[in-house]
Design an enzyme around this catalytic site. Structure first.
Site, PDB file in Angstrom:
ATOM      1  N   ASP A 238     -31.327  60.216  13.554  1.00  0.00           N
ATOM      2  CA  ASP A 238     -30.913  61.160  12.518  1.00  0.00           C
ATOM      3  C   ASP A 238     -30.786  62.601  13.007  1.00  0.00           C
ATOM      4  OD1 ASP A 238     -30.469  59.260  10.607  1.00  0.00           O
ATOM      5  OD2 ASP A 238     -32.406  59.466   9.633  1.00  0.00           O
TER       6      ASP A 238
ATOM      7  N   GLY B  57     -30.999  69.233  10.434  1.00  0.00           N
ATOM      8  CA  GLY B  57     -30.847  70.540   9.798  1.00  0.00           C
ATOM      9  C   GLY B  57     -29.558  70.597   9.010  1.00  0.00           C
ATOM     10  N   GLN B  58     -28.499  70.131   9.630  1.00  0.00           N
ATOM     11  CA  GLN B  58     -27.196  70.094   8.969  1.00  0.00           C
ATOM     12  C   GLN B  58     -27.260  69.273   7.671  1.00  0.00           C
ATOM     13  OE1 GLN B  58     -23.362  69.503  11.357  1.00  0.00           O
ATOM     14  NE2 GLN B  58     -23.892  67.428  10.813  1.00  0.00           N
TER      15      GLN B  58
ATOM     16  N   TYR C 140     -31.098  58.123   2.504  1.00  0.00           N
ATOM     17  CA  TYR C 140     -32.517  58.446   2.605  1.00  0.00           C
ATOM     18  C   TYR C 140     -32.774  59.929   2.469  1.00  0.00           C
ATOM     19  CZ  TYR C 140     -36.055  54.954   3.558  1.00  0.00           C
ATOM     20  OH  TYR C 140     -37.001  53.993   3.411  1.00  0.00           O
ATOM     21  N   ASP C 141     -33.883  60.303   1.839  1.00  0.00           N
ATOM     22  CA  ASP C 141     -34.304  61.692   1.756  1.00  0.00           C
ATOM     23  C   ASP C 141     -35.640  61.834   2.482  1.00  0.00           C
ATOM     24  OD1 ASP C 141     -32.630  60.958  -0.609  1.00  0.00           O
ATOM     25  OD2 ASP C 141     -32.744  63.100  -1.016  1.00  0.00           O
TER      26      ASP C 141
ATOM     27  N   ASP D 281     -48.453  74.743  31.698  1.00  0.00           N
ATOM     28  CA  ASP D 281     -47.868  74.929  30.367  1.00  0.00           C
ATOM     29  C   ASP D 281     -47.329  73.559  29.941  1.00  0.00           C
ATOM     30  OD1 ASP D 281     -46.731  75.791  28.081  1.00  0.00           O
ATOM     31  OD2 ASP D 281     -45.298  77.162  29.014  1.00  0.00           O
TER      32      ASP D 281
ATOM     33  N   HIS E 290     -41.098  49.521   7.695  1.00  0.00           N
ATOM     34  CA  HIS E 290     -40.862  49.532   6.249  1.00  0.00           C
ATOM     35  C   HIS E 290     -40.414  48.174   5.723  1.00  0.00           C
ATOM     36  CE1 HIS E 290     -39.234  52.020   2.627  1.00  0.00           C
ATOM     37  NE2 HIS E 290     -39.977  50.996   2.261  1.00  0.00           N
TER      38      HIS E 290
HETATM   39 CU   LIG Z   1     -37.732  53.180   4.908  1.00  0.00          CU
END
Ligand SMILES: [Cu+2]
Ligand SMILES: *[C@@H]1O[C@H](CO)[C@@H](O)[C@H](O)[C@H]1NC(C)=O
Ligand SMILES: *[C@@H]1O[C@H](CO)[C@@H](O)[C@H](O)[C@H]1NC(C)=O
Ligand SMILES: *[C@@H]1O[C@H](CO)[C@@H](O)[C@H](O)[C@H]1NC(C)=O
Ligand SMILES: *[C@@H]1O[C@H](CO)[C@@H](O)[C@H](O)[C@H]1NC(C)=O
Ligand SMILES: *[C@@H]1O[C@H](CO)[C@@H](O)[C@H](O)[C@H]1NC(C)=O
Ligand SMILES: *[C@@H]1O[C@H](CO)[C@@H](O)[C@H](O)[C@H]1NC(C)=O
Length: 678
Positions: free
Chosen positions: A319, A326-327, A407-408, A618, A629
């Site tokens: 994603d 961001g888009q 999806y959110d 560093d 899911h």
């Molecule tokens: Cu899911």
């Protein structure tokens, strides 16, 4: 996942220089996100440089090309000097080639340019996906297939899905398209026109493949609606909205936020969304801010679906690298997405022609008064006195929601006065539904790759893996990564040294190891009693403990795909929950630079083959949290939020409880303290 075409309607194309005056008076920070006026300048510089080849150039990704950490840190010690060069990284497509261009905004010129000859393509723009989705609606064979099913073309909407890579030698920039039927519901993703699949070449905007393989009943529209205005009685339960009496007590100076004992910088990027930088916490004892986190963001989000059949097998999404987390951010709704007193911030990214796009209210910032206890104690042992000290917990939350098609994702970054930073993710939205002939579980005799949630509707099994980039600088850059194992010890009664024999047979103690190299740092966390920390090996507390921050890991979900399966070879960074690498400015994205149709030759796992030394260096910690899911009926037609997350928590960072002397204002709401008896 797919691009929702309606989304672009929310966005207002921002026009020209209005905001420059308001931006230039703010305090400048080298990690500030590119501003609308800077996007316009980048567009102008790039167009000028490529004018010979006309304007078919598209901006796939434009982001800040951040200065090296050492440059930023040394400039910050003498801010009166010239700031580091302001540069932008552009991934562009021109004449079917990918260009990686670095634009220097100070000199208004191209700093460097490289043609990308390796595998993989840049992030897709929302517009090219929308164009492809609209293009197919005029395609004769699709119109015929819809008619043959007795359906009405005006109710058909199509959505695009990245194609992945399955060993193809030829690399064409294509996207796969699936169509859905609305007819009275807003929930199109649960009504797929199963069996129909199109492939569009994005460089040519041409349909290159068409399939109509199956005839499956369309899942019913009934029971799929989620708009309050269309739902019918009975309603419930009734919930009170979030009532908050306070104004949030934080200050924002440019992009730097100060709240309670915290100070941090907040930026936004088209690919990863919210980027936190330079988080420091004020130490009362030392009377100064101390460094904790140099930079943090979600570097990739891998979502493979578990259905190997023709129309679904390719659904293995990245994603961030493919769709742009961001888009895909959406405007937040006050009093629902964020409490009523939240402060909202707009975010900007470059559209395909380089023009800035404004996502209004993309980020909200609010105080969380969750009714939790910061610390407390009641002391009854002192005779004649009962002492109770209790402090209410309050934290500051930065929130963004990214809607990647169906999806959110809710992303929270929560700062706690006791020194923790909590990273939260909430999964909600609509499940990926596959149409089937079945209307009852008892009819199913084969593997249908997910549970039946409604008549003719299977929700496909899938995973979500979020890989966070966490560049901690605990009291300075030079840090080490430690593994502390809790081990059981036997107490031997005939031990020669045992002065006092007690009946106890065992106890546990700790064994700490400073991890030397990348290969020893990659970890699969199970239920093993293990404490992980980033320490500063050069600094100790007064009593001699190393100063550090612990990782309290999130849900671990080891990938279940076989290692030789194509999607897994492109996402080998999910094979471990934790990795540690030395800081390298160009190792930003766990999935590699060009993720669309990538072939697994550039990613976190590959970088670690060098097995670099990570001791007293560093270092960057990468943490993957995962969700396997298995959908359930409660998640239909829209899913109640499922949450997960992890925490960075101080461990011997402070000399003692940093919130011992916290002061809180007490609010008294009349009539709110009544007592009843159980
Ligand atoms: Cu899911
Ligand atoms: C620009 O794109 C258009 C549409 O795809 C195409 O017709 C034209 O030939 C392209 N021009 C160049 C110079 O590639
Ligand atoms: C579309 O919705 C209308 C109104 O509910 C209904 O009469 C019709 O049968 C539906 N058509 C299809 C193809 O589902
Ligand atoms: C972004 O959009 C919001 C809402 O329309 C508007 O208030 C704001 O001024 C816009 N920002 C810029 C810089 O145009
Ligand atoms: C990594 O370091 C450990 C010591 O911590 C060492 O035993 C191991 O051999 C090193 N691994 C490699 C591949 O060099
Ligand atoms: C930084 O990482 C990139 C990509 O892995 C690599 O090509 C480059 O050599 C690295 N730079 C340094 C200084 O190690
Ligand atoms: C509620 O608290 C206030 C202030 O402490 C007190 O004066 C009042 O009596 C309390 N009321 C009840 C019902 O306990």
């Amino acid at each position: 996942m797919p691009s929702l075409m309606m989304k672009s309607l929310y966005f207002l194309i921002f026009s020209i220089f209005i905001s420059i005056s308001s931006i230039s008076c703010q305090k400048y920070h080298p990690l500030d996100p590119l501003s609308p006026s800077e996007f316009i300048l980048i567009k102008t510089i790039v167009h000028k440089a490529y004018s010979t080849s006309n304007h078919n150039l598209t901006f796939q990704y434009v982001g800040l090309d951040e200065p090296e950490k050492s440059t930023i840190l040394s400039w910050q010690t003498k801010p009166a000097t010239k700031p580091p060069a302001r540069r932008a990284l552009v991934h562009a497509r021109l004449n079917k080639e990918t260009l990686e261009i670095i634009v220097d905004l100070s000199t208004r010129s191209i700093f460097s340019e490289q043609r990308h000859l390796g595998s993989g393509f840049p992030m897709l723009t929302l517009e090219e996906q929308t164009n492809a989705n609209i293009l197919v609606l005029k395609y004769g064979p699709l119109i015929k297939s819809v008619k043959d099913r007795g359906l009405d073309m005006s109710q058909v909407y199509c959505s695009s899905f990245t194609a992945g890579w399955y060993g193809e030698k030829k690399a064409e920039r294509v996207i796969k398209i699936q169509c859905f039927y609305t007819n009275g519901t807003a929930n199109l993703y649960v009504r797929p026109l199963e069996g129909i699949l199109l492939v569009v070449n994005l460089d040519e905007m041409k349909i290159v493949e068409y399939h109509d393989r199956l005839r499956i009943p369309l899942p019913k529209a009934e029971g799929t609606e989620f708009r309050a205005s269309r739902l019918r009685r009975p309603f419930g339960p009734w919930l009170n909205g979030v009532a908050v009496a306070h104004e949030p007590g934080f200050e924002m100076d440019g992009h730097t936020i100060s709240w309670a004992n915290w100070k941090f910088h907040l930026a936004f990027d088209a690919r990863v969304g919210v980027v936190l930088s330079q988080a420091s916490i004020f130490d009362l004892d030392k009377n100064k801010y101390r460094r904790v986190l140099y930079r943090a963001y979600v570097s990739e989000l891998f979502v493979p679906y578990m259905d190997p059949t023709d129309d679904v097998y390719f659904k293995t999404f990245f994603d961030c690298g493919e769709f742009g987390f961001g888009q895909s951010a959406v405007p937040l709704v006050t009093s629902a997405d964020c409490p009523a007193n939240a402060k909202f911030v707009d975010a900007f990214y470059a559209g395909p022609d380089g023009t800035p796009v404004n996502i209004s209210n993309a980020i909200c910032i609010f105080e969380r008064h969750a009714g939790n206890i910061l610390w407390r104690h009641t002391e009854t042992a002192i005779l004649g006195e009962e002492i109770t000290e209790a402090r209410a917990d309050v934290s500051l939350v930065v929130r963004m929601v990214s809607t990647v098609g169906n999806y959110d994702y809710i992303l929270d970054w929560e700062f706690k006065p006791a020194g923790s930073i909590k990273f939260g993710v909430g999964l909600t939205g609509v499940l990926e539904i596959k149409g089937v002939t079945y209307t009852h579980k008892d009819q199913i005799k084969e593997d249908v790759y997910g549970p039946l949630l409604a008549e003719n509707s299977v929700a496909i099994h899938h995973d979500h893996f979020l890989t966070y980039h966490l560049d901690l600088d605990v009291d300075g850059e030079a840090n080490s990564f430690t593994k502390t194992t809790l081990v059981t010890k036997r107490q031997s009664s005939n031990s020669v040294n045992a002065k006092h024999i007690t009946p106890r047979k065992s106890y546990w103690t700790t064994e700490t190891e400073i991890v030397k190299n990348e290969s020893d740092a990659k970890l699969k966390l199970g239920l093993r009693p293990l404490e992980l920390a980033v320490i500063n090996p050069n600094k100790r507390t007064k009593v001699g403990n190393h100063i550090g921050y612990r990782l309290l890991p999130g849900p671990a979900a080891i990938p279940l795909l076989s290692n030789d399966d194509y999607p897994q070879t492109r996402a080998p960074f999910t094979n471990y929950d934790v990795w540690v690498t030395p800081y390298n400015k160009s190792e930003k994205w766990a999935g590699g630079k060009f993720v669309d149709q990538s072939r697994g030759d550039d990613n976190l796992e590959i970088w670690c083959h060098r097995n670099r030394n990570i001791e007293n260096k560093d270092i960057v910690l990468w943490h993957t949290i995962g969700f396997h899911h298995v959908p359930s009926q409660e998640e239909f037609p829209v899913m109640p939020t499922l949450t997960g997350g992890f925490e960075l928590r101080p461990t011997n960072f402070f000399e003692n409880n940093p919130v011992l002397k916290v002061k809180t204002s007490k609010l008294h709401v009349p009539g709110s303290n009544c007592t009843t008896h159980l």
